[in-house]
Write a protein that holds these residues in place. Structure first.
Motif, mmCIF file in Angstrom:
data_model
loop_
_atom_site.group_PDB
_atom_site.id
_atom_site.type_symbol
_atom_site.label_atom_id
_atom_site.label_comp_id
_atom_site.label_asym_id
_atom_site.label_seq_id
_atom_site.Cartn_x
_atom_site.Cartn_y
_atom_site.Cartn_z
ATOM 1 N N GLY A 51 82.611 23.270 -74.495
ATOM 2 C CA GLY A 51 83.093 23.571 -76.095
ATOM 3 C C GLY A 51 83.705 21.612 -76.772
ATOM 4 O O GLY A 51 83.931 22.883 -77.914
ATOM 5 N N ALA A 52 83.208 20.593 -76.719
ATOM 6 C CA ALA A 52 83.936 19.846 -77.706
ATOM 7 C C ALA A 52 82.586 19.238 -77.827
ATOM 8 O O ALA A 52 81.702 19.798 -77.919
ATOM 9 N N ASP A 53 83.113 18.774 -78.947
ATOM 10 C CA ASP A 53 82.208 17.695 -80.277
ATOM 11 C C ASP A 53 81.768 16.888 -79.593
ATOM 12 O O ASP A 53 82.676 15.627 -80.098
ATOM 13 N N PRO A 54 80.407 16.768 -80.237
ATOM 14 C CA PRO A 54 79.711 15.417 -79.470
ATOM 15 C C PRO A 54 81.045 13.921 -80.678
ATOM 16 O O PRO A 54 79.983 12.991 -79.938
ATOM 17 N N GLY A 55 80.603 14.463 -81.765
ATOM 18 C CA GLY A 55 81.171 13.680 -82.270
ATOM 19 C C GLY A 55 82.767 13.181 -82.043
ATOM 20 O O GLY A 55 82.901 11.997 -82.400
ATOM 21 N N ASP A 56 83.299 13.459 -81.142
ATOM 22 C CA ASP A 56 84.422 13.061 -81.157
ATOM 23 C C ASP A 56 84.238 12.324 -79.882
ATOM 24 O O ASP A 56 84.639 12.824 -78.913
ATOM 25 N N GLU A 57 84.818 11.131 -80.229
ATOM 26 C CA GLU A 57 85.173 9.472 -79.400
ATOM 27 C C GLU A 57 85.872 9.714 -78.337
ATOM 28 O O GLU A 57 85.224 9.333 -77.197
ATOM 29 N N ALA A 58 86.956 10.508 -78.202
ATOM 30 C CA ALA A 58 88.199 9.934 -77.887
ATOM 31 C C ALA A 58 87.625 11.231 -76.260
ATOM 32 O O ALA A 58 87.878 10.675 -75.573
ATOM 33 N N ALA A 59 87.257 12.358 -76.789
ATOM 34 C CA ALA A 59 86.980 13.347 -75.735
ATOM 35 C C ALA A 59 84.955 13.213 -74.883
ATOM 36 O O ALA A 59 85.163 12.516 -73.796
ATOM 37 N N ALA A 60 84.461 12.362 -76.156
ATOM 38 C CA ALA A 60 83.432 11.073 -75.137
ATOM 39 C C ALA A 60 83.549 10.344 -74.356
ATOM 40 O O ALA A 60 83.057 10.079 -73.572
ATOM 41 N N ALA A 61 84.207 9.737 -74.985
ATOM 42 C CA ALA A 61 85.060 8.017 -73.723
ATOM 43 C C ALA A 61 85.732 8.810 -72.708
ATOM 44 O O ALA A 61 85.443 8.440 -71.551
ATOM 45 N N ARG A 62 86.616 9.881 -72.563
ATOM 46 C CA ARG A 62 87.022 10.076 -71.244
ATOM 47 C C ARG A 62 85.280 10.844 -70.591
ATOM 48 O O ARG A 62 85.521 10.401 -69.135
ATOM 49 N N ALA A 63 85.328 11.628 -70.630
ATOM 50 C CA ALA A 63 83.761 12.112 -70.075
ATOM 51 C C ALA A 63 82.890 10.799 -69.528
ATOM 52 O O ALA A 63 82.356 10.753 -68.609
ATOM 53 N N ALA A 64 82.947 9.630 -70.073
ATOM 54 C CA ALA A 64 81.934 8.201 -69.742
ATOM 55 C C ALA A 64 82.682 8.011 -68.905
ATOM 56 O O ALA A 64 82.218 7.418 -68.157
ATOM 57 N N LYS A 65 83.668 8.244 -68.919
ATOM 58 C CA LYS A 65 84.068 7.680 -67.688
ATOM 59 C C LYS A 65 84.268 8.180 -66.340
ATOM 60 O O LYS A 65 84.530 7.352 -65.424
ATOM 61 N N GLU A 66 84.710 9.489 -66.629
ATOM 62 C CA GLU A 66 84.354 10.133 -65.268
ATOM 63 C C GLU A 66 83.141 11.165 -64.737
ATOM 64 O O GLU A 66 83.277 11.159 -63.585
ATOM 65 N N PHE A 67 81.804 10.392 -65.675
ATOM 66 C CA PHE A 67 80.727 10.771 -65.012
ATOM 67 C C PHE A 67 79.957 9.777 -63.952
ATOM 68 O O PHE A 67 80.145 8.668 -63.662
ATOM 69 N N SER A 68 78.941 10.663 -63.251
ATOM 70 C CA SER A 68 78.587 10.448 -62.153
ATOM 71 C C SER A 68 77.202 11.776 -62.343
ATOM 72 O O SER A 68 77.438 12.490 -62.712
ATOM 73 N N LEU A 69 76.006 10.253 -61.945
ATOM 74 C CA LEU A 69 75.046 11.371 -62.157
ATOM 75 C C LEU A 69 74.941 12.909 -60.999
ATOM 76 O O LEU A 69 74.183 13.499 -61.100
ATOM 77 N N ASP A 70 75.852 13.019 -60.413
ATOM 78 C CA ASP A 70 75.168 14.029 -59.798
ATOM 79 C C ASP A 70 76.110 14.940 -60.045
ATOM 80 O O ASP A 70 75.596 16.211 -59.965
ATOM 81 N N GLN A 71 76.609 14.614 -60.282
ATOM 82 C CA GLN A 71 77.328 15.578 -62.097
ATOM 83 C C GLN A 71 76.450 16.658 -62.843
ATOM 84 O O GLN A 71 76.556 17.742 -63.604
ATOM 85 N N ILE A 72 75.080 16.051 -63.335
ATOM 86 C CA ILE A 72 74.057 16.879 -63.671
ATOM 87 C C ILE A 72 73.174 17.357 -62.542
ATOM 88 O O ILE A 72 71.767 17.468 -63.275
ATOM 89 N N ASP A 73 73.677 16.564 -61.599
ATOM 90 C CA ASP A 73 72.239 17.398 -60.971
ATOM 91 C C ASP A 73 71.434 18.678 -61.141
ATOM 92 O O ASP A 73 72.759 19.350 -61.464
ATOM 93 N N GLY A 74 70.079 19.478 -61.339
ATOM 94 C CA GLY A 74 70.121 20.352 -61.586
ATOM 95 C C GLY A 74 70.186 21.214 -62.809
ATOM 96 O O GLY A 74 70.041 21.862 -63.240
ATOM 97 N N ARG A 75 71.030 19.949 -63.678
ATOM 98 C CA ARG A 75 70.810 20.231 -65.463
ATOM 99 C C ARG A 75 70.244 20.112 -66.066
ATOM 100 O O ARG A 75 69.597 19.346 -65.904
ATOM 101 N N ASP A 76 69.750 21.224 -67.383
ATOM 102 C CA ASP A 76 68.837 20.415 -68.388
ATOM 103 C C ASP A 76 69.452 19.833 -69.336
ATOM 104 O O ASP A 76 70.571 20.240 -70.072
ATOM 105 N N ILE A 77 68.958 18.551 -69.161
ATOM 106 C CA ILE A 77 69.283 17.711 -70.471
ATOM 107 C C ILE A 77 68.496 17.166 -71.100
ATOM 108 O O ILE A 77 68.639 16.187 -71.840
ATOM 109 N N ARG A 78 67.351 17.617 -70.785
ATOM 110 C CA ARG A 78 66.346 17.515 -72.487
ATOM 111 C C ARG A 78 66.178 18.264 -73.072
ATOM 112 O O ARG A 78 64.744 18.016 -73.671
#
Length: 220
Positions: A51-78
């Motif tokens: 529910g975060a704003d994709p335009g919020d750079e601080a929130a986006a940076a936190r998500a990027a630092k914690e991100f790994s490919l297995d977090q989106i296994d089976g998720r629709d990203i298209r």
């Protein structure tokens, strides 16, 4: 970048055919493949899910630092929504910095012991892997790209019009090309591959000729 593998970089706008081409190249040569756009789409998916704003750079940076490919296994990203959000987060320097090392590690040491890596994105040949062995800049006309993407999406979204897809792609192209950090641009030494009037088989054959030529020069 300290790398041990043969690296193929594919850049270009959405729906130009670089993803399909990248997978074919990887399969043919036994290389590992990375769709770098999936990293930004994954970050965008996590933001939207939270529910975060994709335009919020601080929130986006936190998500990027914690991100790994297995977090989106089976998720629709298209989806169209994720694509629009991904284009926003990809313009953020802090997000790009967080994901840059991941991409470079993948290229230098491909998973599974592969002898090479294929990466597709917007800034692979210019920023991520400027010393890649082969670089392609893959393009197609806006109309052809919009139709390709619309055909991909229409089953899941019957109400989506081709015009809407065209406008979405035009907006993403403008944002990707104009961003201050790592804009989408053709590397000076990248081969231009226009797929507007090419079948994927013809585009793949053209790419193989270039790659095989580099292999021959390296072995010679």
């Amino acid at each position: 970048m300290d790398r041990k593998s043969f690296v193929v970089a594919l850049d270009g706008p959405a729906a130009s055919g670089k993803g399909t081409l990248g997978r074919l190249i990887a399969d043919h040569y036994g290389f590992a493949y990375l769709d770098t756009g999936s990293l930004y789409r994954g970050v965008a998916r996590r933001l939207l899910d939270a529910g975060a704003d994709p335009g919020d750079e601080a929130a986006a940076a936190r998500a990027a630092k914690e991100f790994s490919l297995d977090q989106i296994d089976g998720r629709d990203i298209r989806t169209r929504e994720v694509g629009a959000a991904a284009s926003k987060v990809a313009a953020m320097p802090s997000v790009r910095a967080a994901l840059l090392d991941f991409q470079r590690r993948f290229a230098a040491n491909p998973p599974g012991g592969a002898r090479g890596a294929v990466l597709d994105g917007r800034d692979i040949g210019t920023v991520v892997c400027p010393e890649a062995d082969v670089k392609f800049f893959v393009v197609a006309s806006p109309e052809v790209r919009a139709r390709r993407r619309w055909l991909e999406l229409r089953a899941a979204r019957p109400s989506l019009t081709e015009r809407e897809v065209f406008e979405d792609l035009a907006e993403r192209d403008a944002r990707d090309a104009a961003r201050a950090d790592a804009p989408m641009t053709r590397a000076e030494d990248a081969e231009l591959l226009d797929t507007t009037h090419l079948t994927i088989e013809a585009a793949f054959a053209a790419a193989r000729r270039v790659i095989d030529g580099v292999f021959q020069r390296c072995e010679g």
